[in-house]
Structure formats: structure tokens, C-alpha cells
Design a protein around this motif. Structure first.
Motif, PDB file in Angstrom:
ATOM      1  N   MET A 129      34.428  74.100  44.483  1.00 36.50           N
ATOM      2  CA  MET A 129      35.294  74.758  45.460  1.00 36.50           C
ATOM      3  C   MET A 129      34.699  76.061  45.984  1.00 36.50           C
ATOM      4  O   MET A 129      34.928  76.426  47.134  1.00 36.50           O
ATOM      5  CB  MET A 129      36.691  75.000  44.893  1.00 36.50           C
ATOM      6  N   LEU A 130      33.918  76.739  45.177  1.00 39.86           N
ATOM      7  CA  LEU A 130      33.254  77.946  45.665  1.00 39.86           C
ATOM      8  C   LEU A 130      32.343  77.597  46.842  1.00 39.86           C
ATOM      9  O   LEU A 130      32.324  78.304  47.846  1.00 39.86           O
ATOM     10  CB  LEU A 130      32.462  78.629  44.552  1.00 39.86           C
ATOM     11  N   HIS A 131      31.629  76.505  46.729  1.00 41.21           N
ATOM     12  CA  HIS A 131      30.750  76.087  47.832  1.00 41.21           C
ATOM     13  C   HIS A 131      31.569  75.685  49.059  1.00 41.21           C
ATOM     14  O   HIS A 131      31.146  75.939  50.190  1.00 41.21           O
ATOM     15  CB  HIS A 131      29.824  74.965  47.375  1.00 41.21           C
ATOM     16  N   VAL A 132      32.736  75.102  48.836  1.00 37.78           N
ATOM     17  CA  VAL A 132      33.636  74.781  49.954  1.00 37.78           C
ATOM     18  C   VAL A 132      34.081  76.074  50.634  1.00 37.78           C
ATOM     19  O   VAL A 132      34.076  76.180  51.861  1.00 37.78           O
ATOM     20  CB  VAL A 132      34.853  73.964  49.465  1.00 37.78           C
ATOM     21  N   HIS A 133      34.440  77.065  49.830  1.00 34.99           N
ATOM     22  CA  HIS A 133      34.880  78.354  50.380  1.00 34.99           C
ATOM     23  C   HIS A 133      33.753  79.020  51.163  1.00 34.99           C
ATOM     24  O   HIS A 133      33.980  79.580  52.245  1.00 34.99           O
ATOM     25  CB  HIS A 133      35.371  79.269  49.253  1.00 34.99           C
ATOM     26  N   LEU A 134      32.548  78.967  50.621  1.00 32.41           N
ATOM     27  CA  LEU A 134      31.385  79.506  51.340  1.00 32.41           C
ATOM     28  C   LEU A 134      31.201  78.789  52.676  1.00 32.41           C
ATOM     29  O   LEU A 134      30.971  79.431  53.699  1.00 32.41           O
ATOM     30  CB  LEU A 134      30.121  79.333  50.495  1.00 32.41           C
ATOM     31  N   SER A 135      31.314  77.478  52.662  1.00 30.65           N
ATOM     32  CA  SER A 135      31.150  76.693  53.879  1.00 30.65           C
ATOM     33  C   SER A 135      32.162  77.119  54.935  1.00 30.65           C
ATOM     34  O   SER A 135      31.809  77.306  56.107  1.00 30.65           O
ATOM     35  CB  SER A 135      31.305  75.199  53.564  1.00 30.65           C
ATOM     36  N   ALA A 136      33.405  77.298  54.531  1.00 28.63           N
ATOM     37  CA  ALA A 136      34.453  77.699  55.474  1.00 28.63           C
ATOM     38  C   ALA A 136      34.150  79.067  56.076  1.00 28.63           C
ATOM     39  O   ALA A 136      34.267  79.257  57.295  1.00 28.63           O
ATOM     40  CB  ALA A 136      35.814  77.716  54.772  1.00 28.63           C
ATOM     41  N   ALA A 137      33.765  80.012  55.234  1.00 29.61           N
ATOM     42  CA  ALA A 137      33.490  81.369  55.724  1.00 29.61           C
ATOM     43  C   ALA A 137      32.281  81.381  56.655  1.00 29.61           C
ATOM     44  O   ALA A 137      32.318  82.017  57.722  1.00 29.61           O
ATOM     45  CB  ALA A 137      33.279  82.322  54.546  1.00 29.61           C
ATOM     46  N   ASP A 161      36.224  84.687  43.358  1.00 27.37           N
ATOM     47  CA  ASP A 161      36.419  83.592  44.297  1.00 27.37           C
ATOM     48  C   ASP A 161      37.779  83.738  44.983  1.00 27.37           C
ATOM     49  O   ASP A 161      37.890  83.576  46.200  1.00 27.37           O
ATOM     50  CB  ASP A 161      36.313  82.253  43.574  1.00 27.37           C
ATOM     51  N   GLY A 162      38.798  84.066  44.204  1.00 29.18           N
ATOM     52  CA  GLY A 162      40.131  84.242  44.765  1.00 29.18           C
ATOM     53  C   GLY A 162      40.185  85.355  45.798  1.00 29.18           C
ATOM     54  O   GLY A 162      40.825  85.217  46.849  1.00 29.18           O
ATOM     55  N   MET A 163      39.509  86.458  45.512  1.00 26.84           N
ATOM     56  CA  MET A 163      39.474  87.568  46.472  1.00 26.84           C
ATOM     57  C   MET A 163      38.775  87.122  47.750  1.00 26.84           C
ATOM     58  O   MET A 163      39.216  87.458  48.860  1.00 26.84           O
ATOM     59  CB  MET A 163      38.768  88.780  45.877  1.00 26.84           C
ATOM     60  N   GLY A 164      37.708  86.359  47.605  1.00 25.25           N
ATOM     61  CA  GLY A 164      37.032  85.835  48.783  1.00 25.25           C
ATOM     62  C   GLY A 164      37.949  84.958  49.614  1.00 25.25           C
ATOM     63  O   GLY A 164      37.994  85.066  50.845  1.00 25.25           O
ATOM     64  N   VAL A 165      38.717  84.117  48.958  1.00 28.40           N
ATOM     65  CA  VAL A 165      39.658  83.244  49.679  1.00 28.40           C
ATOM     66  C   VAL A 165      40.721  84.071  50.385  1.00 28.40           C
ATOM     67  O   VAL A 165      41.020  83.836  51.564  1.00 28.40           O
ATOM     68  CB  VAL A 165      40.307  82.218  48.720  1.00 28.40           C
ATOM     69  N   VAL A 166      41.277  85.038  49.694  1.00 24.90           N
ATOM     70  CA  VAL A 166      42.303  85.892  50.303  1.00 24.90           C
ATOM     71  C   VAL A 166      41.747  86.583  51.538  1.00 24.90           C
ATOM     72  O   VAL A 166      42.384  86.590  52.601  1.00 24.90           O
ATOM     73  CB  VAL A 166      42.826  86.932  49.277  1.00 24.90           C
ATOM     74  N   LEU A 167      40.570  87.160  51.414  1.00 25.19           N
ATOM     75  CA  LEU A 167      39.963  87.850  52.554  1.00 25.19           C
ATOM     76  C   LEU A 167      39.659  86.884  53.701  1.00 25.19           C
ATOM     77  O   LEU A 167      39.869  87.215  54.865  1.00 25.19           O
ATOM     78  CB  LEU A 167      38.699  88.587  52.111  1.00 25.19           C
ATOM     79  N   ALA A 168      39.193  85.694  53.366  1.00 26.12           N
ATOM     80  CA  ALA A 168      38.934  84.696  54.404  1.00 26.12           C
ATOM     81  C   ALA A 168      40.232  84.328  55.125  1.00 26.12           C
ATOM     82  O   ALA A 168      40.264  84.238  56.359  1.00 26.12           O
ATOM     83  CB  ALA A 168      38.281  83.453  53.795  1.00 26.12           C
ATOM     84  N   LYS A 169      41.297  84.137  54.378  1.00 28.55           N
ATOM     85  CA  LYS A 169      42.581  83.791  54.992  1.00 28.55           C
ATOM     86  C   LYS A 169      43.097  84.930  55.866  1.00 28.55           C
ATOM     87  O   LYS A 169      43.857  84.706  56.805  1.00 28.55           O
ATOM     88  CB  LYS A 169      43.617  83.422  53.923  1.00 28.55           C
ATOM     89  N   GLU A 209      37.878  68.410  51.074  1.00 24.62           N
ATOM     90  CA  GLU A 209      38.247  68.363  52.488  1.00 24.62           C
ATOM     91  C   GLU A 209      39.564  69.093  52.742  1.00 24.62           C
ATOM     92  O   GLU A 209      39.697  69.832  53.719  1.00 24.62           O
ATOM     93  CB  GLU A 209      38.333  66.911  52.958  1.00 24.62           C
ATOM     94  N   GLU A 210      40.526  68.899  51.845  1.00 32.16           N
ATOM     95  CA  GLU A 210      41.815  69.588  51.983  1.00 32.16           C
ATOM     96  C   GLU A 210      41.642  71.098  51.862  1.00 32.16           C
ATOM     97  O   GLU A 210      42.233  71.860  52.622  1.00 32.16           O
ATOM     98  CB  GLU A 210      42.795  69.072  50.922  1.00 32.16           C
ATOM     99  N   GLU A 211      40.816  71.517  50.913  1.00 32.69           N
ATOM    100  CA  GLU A 211      40.576  72.947  50.702  1.00 32.69           C
ATOM    101  C   GLU A 211      39.870  73.561  51.908  1.00 32.69           C
ATOM    102  O   GLU A 211      40.220  74.660  52.348  1.00 32.69           O
ATOM    103  CB  GLU A 211      39.743  73.162  49.428  1.00 32.69           C
ATOM    104  N   LEU A 212      38.896  72.848  52.450  1.00 28.30           N
ATOM    105  CA  LEU A 212      38.185  73.346  53.625  1.00 28.30           C
ATOM    106  C   LEU A 212      39.146  73.547  54.787  1.00 28.30           C
ATOM    107  O   LEU A 212      39.115  74.581  55.458  1.00 28.30           O
ATOM    108  CB  LEU A 212      37.067  72.372  54.021  1.00 28.30           C
ATOM    109  N   LYS A 213      40.008  72.596  55.019  1.00 28.84           N
ATOM    110  CA  LYS A 213      40.994  72.713  56.094  1.00 28.84           C
ATOM    111  C   LYS A 213      41.907  73.909  55.867  1.00 28.84           C
ATOM    112  O   LYS A 213      42.227  74.643  56.788  1.00 28.84           O
ATOM    113  CB  LYS A 213      41.823  71.433  56.213  1.00 28.84           C
ATOM    114  N   TRP A 214      42.333  74.105  54.608  1.00 25.12           N
ATOM    115  CA  TRP A 214      43.258  75.202  54.330  1.00 25.12           C
ATOM    116  C   TRP A 214      42.563  76.560  54.492  1.00 25.12           C
ATOM    117  O   TRP A 214      43.085  77.445  55.153  1.00 25.12           O
ATOM    118  CB  TRP A 214      43.827  75.063  52.913  1.00 25.12           C
TER     119      TRP A 214
END
Length: 108
Positions: free
Chosen positions: A60-68, A29-37, A99-104
Motif C-alpha cells: 500500500m505504501l507503493h500505491v500511495h506513492l503512485s497516487a501522489a 505512511d498515514g501522515m503521507g495519506v492525510v497530506l495527500a488527501k 486499485e480501491e486504495e489508489l482511487k481513494w
């Protein structure tokens, strides 16, 4: 490291963890977030998908998926992932963090 915008350094650290433990949920999950950022959303989705196979109940994984998904124009999948996150969230506080995580992650 990711939260301090040291994405390349975070990516290297996570690669080490995943080299030793390829099914480490937090590292995937962390690698996904880093790559998304870093703007590498398609690549991020691959890591999120692997993490999802390990733990499909992580909010939060689903939030990260939503953002990507949102960032690559897959609005239907973004909405579905967001709905999944909402259904898994157990409190108002958790929904606020979503919501905060999605924005970030999405940079909104």
C-alpha cells in the motif's frame, strides 16, 4: 480519522505519534495519506519516502506513492511505484484492494 475525512484531526494525532516515535512506519505512511488527501502531495511524498526507508516491501505504501506522483504530474514515477506495488502483491484480492486504495487516495 483519515477514512472519515477528518484530515486535520488525523494530522494532529499522527504528529503526536511521530513526536514520540519518529520512525513509526504506520504513522509516516498515514501522515503521507492525510497530506495527500489534503492536496499537499509534495509534503506527502516526504513522509512516504521516510516510510519507504523503513519498509520498502509494503504494497500500500507503493500505491500511495503512485497516487501522489500521479497528482503532481510525475507519470513515470507513478507507473514505477504502481509496478512495484503489483510485484509485491501476493493475491488477486490484494491487487483489488490496491486499485480501491489508489482511487481513494488519488480521488479518482
Amino acid at each position: 480519522l483519515c477514512r472519515t475525512d477528518k484530515f486535520e484531526e488525523a494530522q494532529k494525532e499522527l504528529q503526536i505519534v511521530l513526536g514520540k516515535s519518529p520512525k513509526d512506519f504506520d504513522a509516516l505512511d498515514g501522515m503521507g495519506v492525510v497530506l495527500a488527501k489534503m492536496g499537499k502531495y509534495q509534503e506527502a511524498l516526504k513522509y512516504f519516502d521516510q516510510a519507504l526507508k523503513i519498509n520498502s516491501k509494503d504494497v500500500m505504501l507503493h500505491v500511495h506513492l503512485s497516487a501522489a506522483f500521479h497528482k503532481i504530474g510525475m507519470s513515470d514515477k507513478a507507473r514505477a511505484a504502481w509496478k512495484d506495488a503489483q510485484s509485491l502483491a501476493s493475491s488477486r484480492e490484494e491487487r483489488k484492494k490496491m486499485e480501491e486504495e489508489l482511487k481513494w487516495v488519488a480521488g479518482r
